[in-house]
Design an enzyme around this catalytic site. Structure first.
Site, PDB file in Angstrom:
ATOM      1  N   ASN A  57      -0.014  -5.725  13.521  1.00 20.62           N
ATOM      2  CA  ASN A  57      -0.637  -4.798  12.998  1.00 20.62           C
ATOM      3  C   ASN A  57      -2.316  -5.232  13.103  1.00 20.62           C
ATOM      4  OD1 ASN A  57       1.758  -4.197  12.115  1.00 20.62           O
ATOM      5  ND2 ASN A  57       1.636  -4.709   9.940  1.00 20.62           N
ATOM      6  N   LYS A 110      -3.835   8.003   6.813  1.00 19.61           N
ATOM      7  CA  LYS A 110      -3.901   7.444   8.296  1.00 19.61           C
ATOM      8  C   LYS A 110      -2.625   8.223   9.251  1.00 19.61           C
ATOM      9  CE  LYS A 110      -5.843   2.897   7.654  1.00 19.61           C
ATOM     10  NZ  LYS A 110      -5.700   2.957   6.230  1.00 19.61           N
ATOM     11  N   TYR A 113      -6.085  -3.603  12.835  1.00 16.87           N
ATOM     12  CA  TYR A 113      -7.331  -2.412  12.516  1.00 16.87           C
ATOM     13  C   TYR A 113      -8.701  -2.736  12.993  1.00 16.87           C
ATOM     14  CZ  TYR A 113      -3.270  -0.296   9.922  1.00 16.87           C
ATOM     15  OH  TYR A 113      -2.382   0.031   9.528  1.00 16.87           O
ATOM     16  N   ASN A 138       6.712  -7.676   6.358  1.00 13.38           N
ATOM     17  CA  ASN A 138       5.614  -6.997   6.854  1.00 13.38           C
ATOM     18  C   ASN A 138       4.359  -7.851   6.313  1.00 13.38           C
ATOM     19  OD1 ASN A 138       4.019  -4.498   7.915  1.00 13.38           O
ATOM     20  ND2 ASN A 138       3.300  -4.609   6.110  1.00 13.38           N
ATOM     21  N   GLU A 139       3.456  -8.089   7.148  1.00 10.13           N
ATOM     22  CA  GLU A 139       2.375  -8.807   6.784  1.00 10.13           C
ATOM     23  C   GLU A 139       2.306  -9.989   5.741  1.00 10.13           C
ATOM     24  OE1 GLU A 139      -0.667  -5.982   6.471  1.00 10.13           O
ATOM     25  OE2 GLU A 139      -0.829  -5.219   8.435  1.00 10.13           O
ATOM     26  N   TYR A 165     -10.768  -1.526   9.397  1.00 10.41           N
ATOM     27  CA  TYR A 165     -11.045  -2.326   8.474  1.00 10.41           C
ATOM     28  C   TYR A 165     -12.042  -3.407   8.999  1.00 10.41           C
ATOM     29  CZ  TYR A 165      -7.126  -0.487   5.691  1.00 10.41           C
ATOM     30  OH  TYR A 165      -6.495   0.277   4.815  1.00 10.41           O
ATOM     31  N   TRP A 172       0.098   3.593  12.921  1.00 16.58           N
ATOM     32  CA  TRP A 172       0.188   3.893  11.236  1.00 16.58           C
ATOM     33  C   TRP A 172      -0.718   4.958  11.093  1.00 16.58           C
ATOM     34  CZ3 TRP A 172       3.398   1.488   8.433  1.00 16.58           C
ATOM     35  CH2 TRP A 172       3.113   1.903   6.904  1.00 16.58           C
ATOM     36  N   ASP A 206       0.805  -1.242   0.039  1.00 16.57           N
ATOM     37  CA  ASP A 206      -0.090  -0.136   0.043  1.00 16.57           C
ATOM     38  C   ASP A 206       0.824   1.230  -0.114  1.00 16.57           C
ATOM     39  OD1 ASP A 206      -2.127   1.624   0.435  1.00 16.57           O
ATOM     40  OD2 ASP A 206      -1.890   1.517   2.449  1.00 16.57           O
TER      41      ASP A 206
END
Ligand code: GCB
Length: 596
Positions: free
Chosen positions: A471, A572, A473, A417-418, A477, A553, A163
């Protein structure tokens, strides 16, 4: 790889500025040997900068393929007899470099430095032509991965699973530097132990060239006074009345490495800054110098209008000053290694860093809208993320550690990351990478940032790591706008993770926020909602001892590719893209500094 530094035996010239520049729309440059003559057209491009932020228009912004940079460089006349090295701090995402008509190096990966010994191709006092072709494409075997999709009308579209906008080109500085032919080629300094007032440091020096030499070490304090000495290419040195490197107080020593010739003459001198500090994990606690450390701060990006991802010293110092203003003591180099200047600054000012590779988007489950267009795919398969991707990833870890191992500010390696960590194939992919990271640096904890669907029952790799970076949300989300449910679910999940007995750092949480948008009902996207959401997370963190860190974030709004959840990029940020505070910045300052 050593950073080019000046010393009594070393010099360097910065090659930043305007370079000749050509987009290679038809992909002809390599076949037509564009390195052998002036580039076609009269394009100029600043280095460092992302060309696709500098050039106007959609075509340049979304350009995929080769771009060419060229300039004439004057080799200093005093460099006769020296070893002359051309170094690029980064070329995003891969490059081939020529000096005159000769290819001198090539490199894969957009965020780590590489260099070429060009001694045989240049002459002191004369000019040389340097040409660099930089390729911007992301494919299944690059880090980060992506693929180029051919549309029905023949146009090409760069797809990727992360992203932030795919800014490319020469985003960092280029150097020409001179060292003696026999020279110090690598230095590693570690804190072996701290006991009371003194400390033992360990060091290893590598030398290239002839072997008729010896190594002498002098440790200098911040005032330049010699405080310890040692002889030999590998050994220890004891520092009495040691000043530790601490969060908020980044005391630095210098390991002055001197290479002596057979007759005792000085051959090479390399000054390596370092800090004395220990890092350890003890149950739920994260210890720096034996003391529990709580991370406050952000995930960031190297991102700014006009520069794109191009390094800018003023923006960097401004960001550090804003972090100081707000009371942040740390940040994560999400989602790639930053320019090394960030780490030098963090070292000097005691800012704590989670240092991340560019392995972002190894996850076709998130897709960021891509999969809807390209169809469902497995993350790990022969046609997606596979053994060659893992090999590029391994190399990215090696280059990150080679560059950053001596920075005391770096306290955790984040190797991805993720990523998709739910299928069993994730374990086979990550196990050797974790082992390699530990082999290369046994002194720092290893981690990765875990994606929200990889809950404790589903994730198959977290037991391999030392610290849990999460991480999440909830409230954005998931359960959008319902902070009551979000609070319950967040707390329940964190309590489950806490049972693993490891420290937890929340490395992402936040809400897109349109600056200036206000709401009496705390609607998502309003400044009030961002403040409320962050406060909810903080209430939960304060109830769970295992949570030793909060990194929001994001520090600032940043550019992304187009998407229905992106309004002029990701919003964000606690600061806008041009670094103005949103309401949440003031709220955070009250939490983190208490004195505001
Ligand atoms: C994430 C990613 C980050 C995105 C963020 C978001 O989980 O790690 O790169 O920008 O979410 O805002 O969606």
């Amino acid at each position: 790889m050593l950073t080019p530094r000046e010393s009594t035996t070393r010099e360097r010239v910065l090659l930043d500025g305007l370079w000749g520049f050509s987009l290679d729309h038809e992909g002809r440059g390599r076949a037509e040997r564009w390195w052998a003559r002036p580039l076609p057209g009269d394009g100029d491009m600043p280095v460092p900068a992302s060309f696709n932020a500098v050039l106007p228009g959609r075509d340049a912004h979304h350009y995929i393929g080769d771009v060419w940079y060229q300039r004439i460089v004057q080799v200093p006349r005093g460099w006769d007899g020296e070893r002359i090295v051309l170094r690029l701090d980064a070329a995003t995402h891969r490059a081939v470099v020529w000096v005159g008509d000769t290819q001198v190096t090539e490199h894969e990966g957009g965020y780590t430095p590489f260099e070429a010994d060009v001694t045989e191709h240049v002459r002191a006092g004369e000019q040389m032509r340097v040409t660099v072709v930089v390729n911007t494409e992301l494919h299944w075997h690059s880090i980060p991965p992506g693929f180029v999709q051919e549309l029905e009308d023949g146009r090409l579209l760069q797809q990727y699973f992360h992203d932030f906008f795919n800014y490319a080109g020469l985003n960092r500085s280029v150097w020409l530097h001179a060292t003696p032919r026999t020279h110090v080629s690598d230095v590693t300094v570690t804190t072996a132990e701290v006991d009371g007032q003194s400390s033992t440091i360990g060091y290893v020096v590598a030398v290239a060239g002839d072997d008729m030499h010896s190594v002498r070490i002098v440790v200098r304090d911040a005032d330049g006074a010699a405080v310890a000495r040692a002889d030999g290419a590998e050994g220890t040195a004891r520092i009495e009345r040691v000043q530790l490197w601490r969060p908020g107080a980044g005391y630095l020593y210098t390991l002055e490495v001197t290479l002596l010739g057979a007759g005792g003459e000085v051959v090479d001198v390399y000054p390596q800054p370092f800090g004395v500090r220990t890092v350890a994990v003890d149950g739920h606690r994260f210890l720096i110098n034996g003391e529990p450390f709580q991370f406050t701060g952000f995930g960031k990006h190297e991102d700014f209008p006009v520069h794109g991802r191009g390094f800018d010293l003023a923006v960097m110092v401004h960001d550090f000053q804003l972090m100081l203003w707000i009371g942040a003591n740390s940040f994560r180099t999400s989602h790639y290694p930053y320019d090394e200047a960030f780490l030098d600054y963090a070292d000097r000012h005691g800012v704590v860093v989670i240092d991340e590779t560019a392995a972002v988007g190894l996850n076709l489950d998130t897709g960021a809208g891509v999969l809807n267009q390209a169809g469902p795919m497995d993350t790990y398969s022969d046609t997606t993320i596979d053994a060659p991707t893992q090999q590029t990833h391994r190399q990215a870890i090696r280059e990150l550690i080679a560059r950053d191992k001596n920075h005391p500010s770096v306290v955790i390696w984040s190797i991805a990351n993720e990523p998709d960590t739910i299928p069993p194939a994730a374990r086979a992919y990550f196990e050797p990478l974790v082992a390699e990271t530990r082999r290369l640096d046994p002194t720092r904890p290893v981690a990765f940032a875990n994606f929200m669907t990889a809950t404790p029952e589903r994730d198959v790799i977290s037991d391999l790591f030392d610290v849990l970076l999460l991480n999440r949300y909830y409230g954005w989300y998931a359960n959008t706008g319902d902070l009551i449910t979000a609070e319950r679910l967040l707390e329940a999940e964190l309590r489950q993770w806490a049972q693993r007995g490891k420290p937890i750092v929340m490395t992402e949480y936040g809400a897109d926020t349109q600056p200036g948008l206000h709401s009496m009902t705390n609607e998502p996207w309003s400044e009030e909602f961002q403040v409320e959401l962050l406060a909810m997370y903080h209430r939960v963190f304060d109830r769970i001892d295992a949570v030793v860190g909060e990194q929001i974030w994001n520090f600032a709004d940043f550019a992304t590719r187009s998407g229905i959840t992106r309004v002029d990029g990701n919003k964000k940020g606690v600061f806008t893209r041009d670094r103005r505070p949103k309401a949440s910045a003031h709220a955070l300052r009250r939490r983190w500094r208490g004195d505001a």
